[in-house]
Design a protein around this motif. Structure first.
Motif, PDB file in Angstrom:
ATOM      1  N   GLY A 124       0.772  -1.241   0.000  1.00  0.00           N
ATOM      2  CA  GLY A 124       0.000   0.000   0.000  1.00  0.00           C
ATOM      3  C   GLY A 124       0.803   1.290   0.000  1.00  0.00           C
ATOM      4  N   ALA A 125       2.123   1.185  -0.113  1.00  0.00           N
ATOM      5  CA  ALA A 125       2.921   2.416  -0.185  1.00  0.00           C
ATOM      6  C   ALA A 125       2.686   3.111  -1.523  1.00  0.00           C
ATOM      7  N   ASP A 126       2.772   4.443  -1.524  1.00  0.00           N
ATOM      8  CA  ASP A 126       2.751   5.172  -2.795  1.00  0.00           C
ATOM      9  C   ASP A 126       4.068   4.959  -3.534  1.00  0.00           C
ATOM     10  N   GLY A 127       5.070   4.522  -2.818  1.00  0.00           N
ATOM     11  CA  GLY A 127       6.375   4.242  -3.412  1.00  0.00           C
ATOM     12  C   GLY A 127       7.382   4.145  -2.294  1.00  0.00           C
ATOM     13  N   PRO A 128       8.651   3.863  -2.623  1.00  0.00           N
ATOM     14  CA  PRO A 128       9.673   3.905  -1.577  1.00  0.00           C
ATOM     15  C   PRO A 128       9.912   5.357  -1.150  1.00  0.00           C
ATOM     16  N   ALA A 129      10.215   5.546   0.121  1.00  0.00           N
ATOM     17  CA  ALA A 129      10.450   6.892   0.644  1.00  0.00           C
ATOM     18  C   ALA A 129      11.789   7.448   0.175  1.00  0.00           C
ATOM     19  N   PHE A 130      12.684   6.539  -0.225  1.00  0.00           N
ATOM     20  CA  PHE A 130      14.027   6.911  -0.701  1.00  0.00           C
ATOM     21  C   PHE A 130      14.600   5.663  -1.338  1.00  0.00           C
ATOM     22  N   ALA A 131      15.734   5.771  -2.018  1.00  0.00           N
ATOM     23  CA  ALA A 131      16.327   4.609  -2.679  1.00  0.00           C
ATOM     24  C   ALA A 131      16.734   3.582  -1.633  1.00  0.00           C
ATOM     25  N   THR A 132      16.158   2.397  -1.721  1.00  0.00           N
ATOM     26  CA  THR A 132      16.429   1.338  -0.754  1.00  0.00           C
ATOM     27  C   THR A 132      17.896   0.935  -0.798  1.00  0.00           C
ATOM     28  N   SER A 133      18.486   0.799   0.372  1.00  0.00           N
ATOM     29  CA  SER A 133      19.891   0.402   0.448  1.00  0.00           C
ATOM     30  C   SER A 133      19.985  -1.030   0.958  1.00  0.00           C
ATOM     31  N   VAL A 134      20.684  -1.869   0.229  1.00  0.00           N
ATOM     32  CA  VAL A 134      20.976  -3.227   0.686  1.00  0.00           C
ATOM     33  C   VAL A 134      22.486  -3.394   0.568  1.00  0.00           C
ATOM     34  N   ALA A 135      23.128  -3.703   1.674  1.00  0.00           N
ATOM     35  CA  ALA A 135      24.594  -3.755   1.703  1.00  0.00           C
ATOM     36  C   ALA A 135      25.033  -5.064   2.324  1.00  0.00           C
ATOM     37  N   THR A 136      25.863  -5.815   1.597  1.00  0.00           N
ATOM     38  CA  THR A 136      26.293  -7.129   2.076  1.00  0.00           C
ATOM     39  C   THR A 136      27.785  -7.159   2.319  1.00  0.00           C
ATOM     40  N   GLY A 137      28.196  -8.067   3.204  1.00  0.00           N
ATOM     41  CA  GLY A 137      29.627  -8.303   3.430  1.00  0.00           C
ATOM     42  C   GLY A 137      30.357  -7.015   3.727  1.00  0.00           C
ATOM     43  N   PRO A 138      31.424  -6.716   2.964  1.00  0.00           N
ATOM     44  CA  PRO A 138      32.220  -5.517   3.270  1.00  0.00           C
ATOM     45  C   PRO A 138      31.442  -4.206   3.098  1.00  0.00           C
ATOM     46  N   HIS A 139      30.342  -4.231   2.369  1.00  0.00           N
ATOM     47  CA  HIS A 139      29.531  -3.019   2.199  1.00  0.00           C
ATOM     48  C   HIS A 139      28.666  -2.734   3.427  1.00  0.00           C
ATOM     49  N   ALA A 140      28.341  -3.765   4.201  1.00  0.00           N
ATOM     50  CA  ALA A 140      27.356  -3.624   5.283  1.00  0.00           C
ATOM     51  C   ALA A 140      27.759  -2.511   6.246  1.00  0.00           C
ATOM     52  N   GLY A 141      26.775  -1.762   6.689  1.00  0.00           N
ATOM     53  CA  GLY A 141      27.016  -0.720   7.679  1.00  0.00           C
ATOM     54  C   GLY A 141      27.400   0.627   7.094  1.00  0.00           C
ATOM     55  N   GLN A 142      27.623   0.684   5.763  1.00  0.00           N
ATOM     56  CA  GLN A 142      27.921   1.994   5.146  1.00  0.00           C
ATOM     57  C   GLN A 142      26.678   2.856   5.155  1.00  0.00           C
ATOM     58  N   ALA A 143      26.885   4.141   5.406  1.00  0.00           N
ATOM     59  CA  ALA A 143      25.745   5.029   5.611  1.00  0.00           C
ATOM     60  C   ALA A 143      24.846   5.110   4.375  1.00  0.00           C
ATOM     61  N   ARG A 144      25.410   5.197   3.187  1.00  0.00           N
ATOM     62  CA  ARG A 144      24.589   5.443   2.014  1.00  0.00           C
ATOM     63  C   ARG A 144      24.947   4.522   0.869  1.00  0.00           C
ATOM     64  N   HIS A 145      25.185   3.283   1.174  1.00  0.00           N
ATOM     65  CA  HIS A 145      25.561   2.343   0.122  1.00  0.00           C
ATOM     66  C   HIS A 145      24.426   2.171  -0.885  1.00  0.00           C
ATOM     67  N   LEU A 146      24.756   2.228  -2.166  1.00  0.00           N
ATOM     68  CA  LEU A 146      23.767   1.918  -3.190  1.00  0.00           C
ATOM     69  C   LEU A 146      23.948   0.467  -3.611  1.00  0.00           C
ATOM     70  N   PRO A 147      22.833  -0.242  -3.828  1.00  0.00           N
ATOM     71  CA  PRO A 147      22.917  -1.680  -4.115  1.00  0.00           C
ATOM     72  C   PRO A 147      23.771  -1.976  -5.340  1.00  0.00           C
ATOM     73  N   SER A 148      24.627  -2.988  -5.225  1.00  0.00           N
ATOM     74  CA  SER A 148      25.509  -3.390  -6.316  1.00  0.00           C
ATOM     75  C   SER A 148      25.153  -4.811  -6.750  1.00  0.00           C
ATOM     76  N   ASP A 149      25.989  -5.381  -7.602  1.00  0.00           N
ATOM     77  CA  ASP A 149      25.753  -6.757  -8.046  1.00  0.00           C
ATOM     78  C   ASP A 149      26.372  -7.792  -7.121  1.00  0.00           C
ATOM     79  N   ARG A 150      26.877  -7.355  -5.980  1.00  0.00           N
ATOM     80  CA  ARG A 150      27.447  -8.330  -5.052  1.00  0.00           C
ATOM     81  C   ARG A 150      26.345  -9.260  -4.515  1.00  0.00           C
ATOM     82  N   ARG A 151      26.666 -10.541  -4.420  1.00  0.00           N
ATOM     83  CA  ARG A 151      25.691 -11.517  -3.921  1.00  0.00           C
ATOM     84  C   ARG A 151      25.885 -11.775  -2.441  1.00  0.00           C
ATOM     85  N   VAL A 152      24.800 -12.097  -1.769  1.00  0.00           N
ATOM     86  CA  VAL A 152      24.842 -12.429  -0.348  1.00  0.00           C
ATOM     87  C   VAL A 152      25.597 -13.744  -0.165  1.00  0.00           C
ATOM     88  N   GLU A 153      26.555 -13.750   0.792  1.00  0.00           N
ATOM     89  CA  GLU A 153      27.330 -14.966   1.068  1.00  0.00           C
ATOM     90  C   GLU A 153      27.190 -15.367   2.529  1.00  0.00           C
TER      91      GLU A 153
END
Lengths: 368, 368
Positions: free
Chosen positions: B186-215
């Motif tokens: 029921g959202a009108d849309g995302p409130a902002f660009a969703t951030s998903v950060a895995t492995g060494p990316h995790a915890g970065q303040a504004r990481h943009l999703p990359s092609d890295r796969r979850v391990e």
């Protein structure tokens, strides 16, 4: 790529110097990317008087979708917290002995412009105007290559959607699925918010997807595009849902198709922006839809989805070779729906085969 | 709702009149929406000297996600093609006999501001400053209701993701799936660009999703939020992938969790912005991570995902009741990953049970 960006910066520096400014501050994001190769959000570029400097609000790292800054650039990451990078850049320009600084007055807010003046009161501020945007109009083959890939990705995403069952699904879901498929095929993201318009919404210039579901007998118009390495293309198509289109749907489709073809065929080096617009607009105007037509029938694409040139009745200027543009007229009948057909093409001379069509999805009226 | 917007406009008019401006021109999109109830992209609002007028670049119709303008407003749709609505508004203000016009200098570019001055040379231009933004800080219960729904939607989307198989999927796909689920619920849309950060990316303040796969063994941090009727919330969570987290992961998680809890517990009417920041920052600072912390640990949310107040070391001001804020400290260890935990809460007095947590997803360290 790094050499390309250095050449672009050199050209801009020369133009600024000729206009009396030893330094220029570029703040509009697409302009920064064009000249720096890549930049994190909020970064600004200072050209001269010494070396070129990219000033970032935070360290440029791990940011897919924003590209990598050219290695020849000095990078100041990050500017101190709370300091606007344009202010830091003005400070640096003044410290480097610049007497004047050209800034992008069409991008800077009044508040930011004043903050620059306060920080560096002895710096004379000039207007860079839309000089970088002008340089961006004609693309090199590497840029066109990115647009070509963006268009291929877009065609693939749209082609897959056409093979799936559409009746009963909402505009919102179809739009999200298209965007997912763009990314599946290698896009950095959608080039703009995907538009899916069904039934009475179809053919509207900027319809945002709603919860309306696709029904038998609907027109369905979609507009989407991929962002590939920052370069953005656009395709628009209209279909009918069900076994056979109604008479009025066929007539309206044929009319818009003829208008769009006329626009495409008018693309040539030396053709006036307004002449291309006229070619696409005239058939619709003659059929009595003049009043309801949008203010332009196409526009340039590149690092932004809407850039110069504008294909509109009062636009001044002529097309050059290697300018990518959209041609996308449409008609919307309130309460009934309508048709839009939109392509991205590159202007090429007759000797090279005329306009190069990037978005290849068929423009036949498909019944889905 | 219409009465609410008229009251907001009345309040603003009074403040402008007291400052010597009979008319105000509001151009910042979230401010226009706050005062008009809804507005198509590019619309601006003229308050006084006569009736309030919403000037739109095109007719406001069929635009889900932008709301509906308050019916008490006069609407000028569309402004003539090629005319900037702010210029049309200044023209109208001058024609209505206004002597001065307060404008949003932090929103208008130098070029637009100058165009206003040229169109209405006898109009004295003043600065409205961030007055509307200040009025937006404290929310009414209807606004908080929208945020509560936005948070529920966000929790649902995240909850479903946690039940699915994650190993082997890319950051990009997980982000797109989260956004699709937001809209599903029921959202009108995302409130902002969703951030998903895995492995060494995790915890970065504004990481943009990359092609890295979850391990297996990764930290996985996500940040997302729904936009519901224009109101935007934010949640951030960090998980580990696999059966058991490593020792360093548990230690880091516990530390960030303690910091985030301290920040949440510091929320109270009258608490200084910087004191809340200090509460969340101090445990991380004491553990030796001070250098790498982001400049703020939280911020206001509402019609924009990042609005006042800022919870930062040098921020001036104190919290009021009914101010929704995020509290989201995080630590990122280069090359290893990190942890962020982020909630949206509403400041409430102790007598009402203290801060109201809107984002309910568990903050236990889940192994997925």
């Amino acid at each position: 790529m790094s050499e390309v960006h250095a050449v672009r910066r050199g050209l801009l520096r020369d133009r600024c110097a000729a206009a009396g400014s030893a330094a220029a501050l570029v703040s509009r994001p697409a302009n920064v990317r064009y000249l720096a190769g890549g930049a994190p959000p909020g970064a600004v570029l200072l050209l001269g008087p010494g070396e070129d400097v990219l000033l970032c609000p935070r360290a440029p790292a791990g940011e897919p979708g924003h590209g990598r800054p050219d290695e020849a650039l000095r990078i100041v990451p990050p500017v101190a917290p709370g300091v606007d990078p344009v202010v830091a850049a003005a400070d640096l320009a003044a410290a480097s002995g610049a007497g004047s600084l050209a800034v992008e007055e069409h991008d800077l807010t009044v508040v930011r412009h004043r903050a620059i003046g306060r920080t560096a009161p002895r710096l004379r501020l000039a207007d860079l105007g839309r000089l970088v945007e002008q340089h961006r109009i004609v693309k090199d083959e590497e840029e066109i290559g990115c647009l070509r890939i963006a268009a291929e990705i877009t065609d693939q995403a749209l082609g897959e959607l056409l093979e799936s069952i559409l009746v009963g699904r909402t505009e919102r879901h179809l739009a999200l699925e298209l965007e997912r498929r763009l990314v599946d095929h290698g896009a950095d993201g959608p080039a703009f918010a995907t538009s899916v318009a069904t039934g009475p919404h179809a053919g509207q210039a900027r319809h945002l997807p709603s919860d309306r579901r696709v029904e038998e007998g609907d027109f369905l118009s979609v507009r989407l595009g991929a962002d590939y390495h920052g370069y953005r293309c656009q395709i628009g198509r209209t279909f009918v849902i069900g076994t056979a289109p109604a008479e009025w749907q066929i007539e309206l489709y044929d009319l818009v198709f003829a208008a769009q073809r006329a626009g495409r065929e008018a693309l040539a080096p030396g053709a006036g922006y307004r002449d291309v617009d006229h070619a696409a607009r005239h058939p619709l105007d003659a059929a009595g839809y003049g009043e309801s037509l949008p203010p332009r029938t196409g526009h340039g694409v590149g690092l932004e989805i809407e850039e110069d040139p504008q294909l509109a009745p009062t636009a001044m200027g002529k097309l050059d070779a290697c300018v990518p543009v959209t041609v996308g007229p449409g008609v919307h009948l309130p309460g009934r729906g309508g048709v839009r057909i939109d392509d991205t093409l590159v202007v090429r001379p007759e000797a090279d085969g005329g306009p190069e069509l990037l978005t290849m999805t068929t423009k036949e009226l498909l019944a889905l």
